[in-house]
Design a protein around this motif. Structure first.
Motif, PDB file in Angstrom:
ATOM      1  N   CYS A  30      25.073  55.675  12.534  1.00  0.00           N
ATOM      2  CA  CYS A  30      24.116  54.159  12.234  1.00  0.00           C
ATOM      3  C   CYS A  30      25.191  53.749  10.866  1.00  0.00           C
ATOM      4  O   CYS A  30      25.252  52.375  10.892  1.00  0.00           O
ATOM      5  N   LEU A  31      26.047  54.272  10.425  1.00  0.00           N
ATOM      6  CA  LEU A  31      26.452  53.889   8.933  1.00  0.00           C
ATOM      7  C   LEU A  31      27.692  52.461   9.909  1.00  0.00           C
ATOM      8  O   LEU A  31      28.419  51.701   9.778  1.00  0.00           O
ATOM      9  N   ALA A  33      27.247  51.514  13.131  1.00  0.00           N
ATOM     10  CA  ALA A  33      26.613  50.097  13.896  1.00  0.00           C
ATOM     11  C   ALA A  33      26.569  49.311  12.347  1.00  0.00           C
ATOM     12  O   ALA A  33      26.162  47.890  12.971  1.00  0.00           O
ATOM     13  N   THR A  34      25.639  49.458  11.496  1.00  0.00           N
ATOM     14  CA  THR A  34      26.122  48.574  10.520  1.00  0.00           C
ATOM     15  C   THR A  34      27.182  47.680   9.665  1.00  0.00           C
ATOM     16  O   THR A  34      27.637  47.061   8.847  1.00  0.00           O
ATOM     17  N   ALA A  35      28.463  48.484   9.847  1.00  0.00           N
ATOM     18  CA  ALA A  35      29.624  48.901   8.770  1.00  0.00           C
ATOM     19  C   ALA A  35      30.064  47.049   9.383  1.00  0.00           C
ATOM     20  O   ALA A  35      30.690  46.193   8.921  1.00  0.00           O
ATOM     21  N   PRO A  37      28.795  44.550  11.426  1.00  0.00           N
ATOM     22  CA  PRO A  37      27.904  42.655  10.979  1.00  0.00           C
ATOM     23  C   PRO A  37      28.707  42.722  10.292  1.00  0.00           C
ATOM     24  O   PRO A  37      28.419  42.196   9.584  1.00  0.00           O
ATOM     25  N   LEU A  38      28.614  43.920   8.634  1.00  0.00           N
ATOM     26  CA  LEU A  38      28.791  43.709   7.171  1.00  0.00           C
ATOM     27  C   LEU A  38      29.419  43.188   6.816  1.00  0.00           C
ATOM     28  O   LEU A  38      30.090  41.934   6.211  1.00  0.00           O
ATOM     29  N   ARG A  39      31.153  43.398   7.871  1.00  0.00           N
ATOM     30  CA  ARG A  39      32.711  43.099   7.460  1.00  0.00           C
ATOM     31  C   ARG A  39      32.430  40.833   8.378  1.00  0.00           C
ATOM     32  O   ARG A  39      32.632  40.964   7.578  1.00  0.00           O
TER      33      ARG A  39
END
Length: 54
Positions: A30-31, A33-35, A37-39
């Motif tokens: 999960c981390l 998978a979100t890292a 797009p956040l970058r």
């Protein structure tokens, strides 16, 4: 099945190590998978992103 055959109910502890491994693996997935797009979002300019919305 065994309890029905012997008419005896025994409590069995759940496998804690495999459960902990599954929790850690799912949190890491999960981390990750979100890292990604956040970058991409962090590199965007706020003004440019507001102007690009249609």
């Amino acid at each position: 099945m065994e309890a029905a055959a012997t008419d005896e109910l025994r409590l069995v502890f759940p496998p804690l190590i495999p459960m902990a491994e599954a929790v850690v693996l799912s949190l890491a997935a999960c981390l990750l998978a979100t890292a990604v797009p956040l970058r991409k979002i962090a590199k965007l300019s706020i003004v440019d992103s507001i102007e690009a919305v249609e």
